[in-house]
Design a protein around this motif. Structure first.
Motif, PDB file in Angstrom:
ATOM      1  N   LYS A  82       5.710  13.757   0.721  1.00  0.00           N
ATOM      2  CA  LYS A  82       6.258  12.558   0.076  1.00  0.00           C
ATOM      3  C   LYS A  82       5.203  11.463   0.030  1.00  0.00           C
ATOM      4  O   LYS A  82       4.319  11.397   0.883  1.00  0.00           O
ATOM      5  N   THR A  83       5.350  10.590  -0.952  1.00  0.00           N
ATOM      6  CA  THR A  83       4.533   9.380  -1.046  1.00  0.00           C
ATOM      7  C   THR A  83       5.474   8.191  -1.048  1.00  0.00           C
ATOM      8  O   THR A  83       6.518   8.217  -1.698  1.00  0.00           O
ATOM      9  N   GLY A  84       5.121   7.154  -0.295  1.00  0.00           N
ATOM     10  CA  GLY A  84       5.934   5.955  -0.237  1.00  0.00           C
ATOM     11  C   GLY A  84       5.073   4.720  -0.412  1.00  0.00           C
ATOM     12  O   GLY A  84       3.845   4.800  -0.440  1.00  0.00           O
ATOM     13  N   ARG A  85       5.714   3.585  -0.550  1.00  0.00           N
ATOM     14  CA  ARG A  85       5.019   2.306  -0.658  1.00  0.00           C
ATOM     15  C   ARG A  85       5.686   1.335   0.305  1.00  0.00           C
ATOM     16  O   ARG A  85       6.904   1.209   0.322  1.00  0.00           O
ATOM     17  N   ALA A  86       4.867   0.667   1.109  1.00  0.00           N
ATOM     18  CA  ALA A  86       5.391  -0.293   2.086  1.00  0.00           C
ATOM     19  C   ALA A  86       5.696  -1.617   1.400  1.00  0.00           C
ATOM     20  O   ALA A  86       4.835  -2.182   0.735  1.00  0.00           O
ATOM     21  N   GLY A  87       6.925  -2.095   1.565  1.00  0.00           N
ATOM     22  CA  GLY A  87       7.315  -3.382   1.003  1.00  0.00           C
ATOM     23  C   GLY A  87       6.700  -4.547   1.767  1.00  0.00           C
ATOM     24  O   GLY A  87       6.419  -5.600   1.213  1.00  0.00           O
TER      25      GLY A  87
ATOM     26  N   ASP B  92       0.829  -1.207   0.000  1.00  0.00           N
ATOM     27  CA  ASP B  92       0.000   0.000   0.000  1.00  0.00           C
ATOM     28  C   ASP B  92       0.864   1.259   0.000  1.00  0.00           C
ATOM     29  O   ASP B  92       1.977   1.264   0.521  1.00  0.00           O
ATOM     30  N   GLU B  93       0.311   2.323  -0.562  1.00  0.00           N
ATOM     31  CA  GLU B  93       0.981   3.616  -0.532  1.00  0.00           C
ATOM     32  C   GLU B  93       0.597   4.377   0.729  1.00  0.00           C
ATOM     33  O   GLU B  93      -0.467   4.143   1.308  1.00  0.00           O
ATOM     34  N   PHE B  94       1.476   5.290   1.135  1.00  0.00           N
ATOM     35  CA  PHE B  94       1.184   6.181   2.247  1.00  0.00           C
ATOM     36  C   PHE B  94       1.781   7.541   1.927  1.00  0.00           C
ATOM     37  O   PHE B  94       2.703   7.662   1.116  1.00  0.00           O
ATOM     38  N   ASP B  95       1.218   8.584   2.522  1.00  0.00           N
ATOM     39  CA  ASP B  95       1.693   9.940   2.317  1.00  0.00           C
ATOM     40  C   ASP B  95       2.254  10.497   3.619  1.00  0.00           C
ATOM     41  O   ASP B  95       1.701  10.256   4.697  1.00  0.00           O
ATOM     42  N   ILE B  96       3.334  11.250   3.488  1.00  0.00           N
ATOM     43  CA  ILE B  96       3.980  11.936   4.598  1.00  0.00           C
ATOM     44  C   ILE B  96       3.806  13.431   4.353  1.00  0.00           C
ATOM     45  O   ILE B  96       4.117  13.912   3.265  1.00  0.00           O
TER      46      ILE B  96
ATOM     47  N   VAL C 121       0.862  11.301   8.859  1.00  0.00           N
ATOM     48  CA  VAL C 121       1.050  10.133   7.994  1.00  0.00           C
ATOM     49  C   VAL C 121      -0.349   9.694   7.592  1.00  0.00           C
ATOM     50  O   VAL C 121      -1.214   9.492   8.439  1.00  0.00           O
ATOM     51  N   PHE C 122      -0.582   9.562   6.297  1.00  0.00           N
ATOM     52  CA  PHE C 122      -1.874   9.132   5.768  1.00  0.00           C
ATOM     53  C   PHE C 122      -1.703   7.809   5.041  1.00  0.00           C
ATOM     54  O   PHE C 122      -0.858   7.692   4.162  1.00  0.00           O
TER      55      PHE C 122
ATOM     56  N   PHE D  18       9.578  26.014  11.348  1.00  0.00           N
ATOM     57  CA  PHE D  18      10.274  25.365  12.456  1.00  0.00           C
ATOM     58  C   PHE D  18      11.782  25.323  12.213  1.00  0.00           C
ATOM     59  O   PHE D  18      12.244  25.412  11.076  1.00  0.00           O
ATOM     60  N   VAL D  19      12.505  25.173  13.315  1.00  0.00           N
ATOM     61  CA  VAL D  19      13.931  24.853  13.287  1.00  0.00           C
ATOM     62  C   VAL D  19      14.045  23.556  14.075  1.00  0.00           C
ATOM     63  O   VAL D  19      13.977  23.542  15.308  1.00  0.00           O
ATOM     64  N   ALA D  20      14.147  22.446  13.354  1.00  0.00           N
ATOM     65  CA  ALA D  20      14.151  21.118  13.973  1.00  0.00           C
ATOM     66  C   ALA D  20      14.559  20.094  12.928  1.00  0.00           C
ATOM     67  O   ALA D  20      14.507  20.358  11.732  1.00  0.00           O
ATOM     68  N   THR D  21      14.947  18.923  13.397  1.00  0.00           N
ATOM     69  CA  THR D  21      15.164  17.781  12.521  1.00  0.00           C
ATOM     70  C   THR D  21      14.008  16.814  12.771  1.00  0.00           C
ATOM     71  O   THR D  21      13.831  16.327  13.885  1.00  0.00           O
ATOM     72  N   VAL D  22      13.229  16.593  11.726  1.00  0.00           N
ATOM     73  CA  VAL D  22      12.025  15.780  11.811  1.00  0.00           C
ATOM     74  C   VAL D  22      12.318  14.416  11.182  1.00  0.00           C
ATOM     75  O   VAL D  22      12.818  14.343  10.056  1.00  0.00           O
ATOM     76  N   PHE D  23      12.006  13.355  11.917  1.00  0.00           N
ATOM     77  CA  PHE D  23      12.275  12.005  11.438  1.00  0.00           C
ATOM     78  C   PHE D  23      10.995  11.267  11.080  1.00  0.00           C
ATOM     79  O   PHE D  23       9.995  11.375  11.786  1.00  0.00           O
ATOM     80  N   VAL D  24      11.063  10.511   9.992  1.00  0.00           N
ATOM     81  CA  VAL D  24      10.044   9.513   9.679  1.00  0.00           C
ATOM     82  C   VAL D  24      10.632   8.190  10.145  1.00  0.00           C
ATOM     83  O   VAL D  24      11.779   7.865   9.819  1.00  0.00           O
ATOM     84  N   GLN D  25       9.860   7.446  10.939  1.00  0.00           N
ATOM     85  CA  GLN D  25      10.339   6.173  11.477  1.00  0.00           C
ATOM     86  C   GLN D  25       9.348   5.064  11.170  1.00  0.00           C
ATOM     87  O   GLN D  25       8.159   5.323  10.956  1.00  0.00           O
TER      88      GLN D  25
END
Length: 86
Positions: A56-61, A19-23, A84-85, A29-36
């Motif tokens: 961004k759009t990604g796909r879960a393996g 499935d695809e997901f959107d970030i 995260v959607f 802001f002044v920060a480092t934001v992580f996707v985990q």
């Protein structure tokens, strides 16, 4: 979700294999934001990091939980609007 402090993350969202997901990371802001991602929501691995707004759009393996946030020491100022959607 608005993030205005270090060590703060969005609720985890489960993404099924293939499935695809959107970030979405926005705000001023002044920060480092992580996707985990995690299989069990206890051990989290960094997928990517951002210091500016991003869409961004990604796909879960395979099936993973995803979240977005700021780790300890990564926040300076402002508001990160993160979602995260799936």
């Amino acid at each position: 979700m608005d993030i205005t402090a270090q060590n703060t993350f969005t609720p985890a969202v489960f993404v099924q294999a293939g499935d695809e997901f959107d970030i979405s990371i926005s705000g001023t802001f002044v920060a480092t934001v992580f996707v985990q991602r995690s299989k069990d929501q206890s051990a989290w691995a960094d997928v990517d990091s951002y210091t500016a707004p991003a869409e961004k759009t990604g796909r879960a393996g395979s099936g993973w939980f995803y979240r977005i946030g700021i780790k300890t020491g990564g926040y300076t100022s402002g508001t990160v609007k993160a979602d995260v959607f799936a």
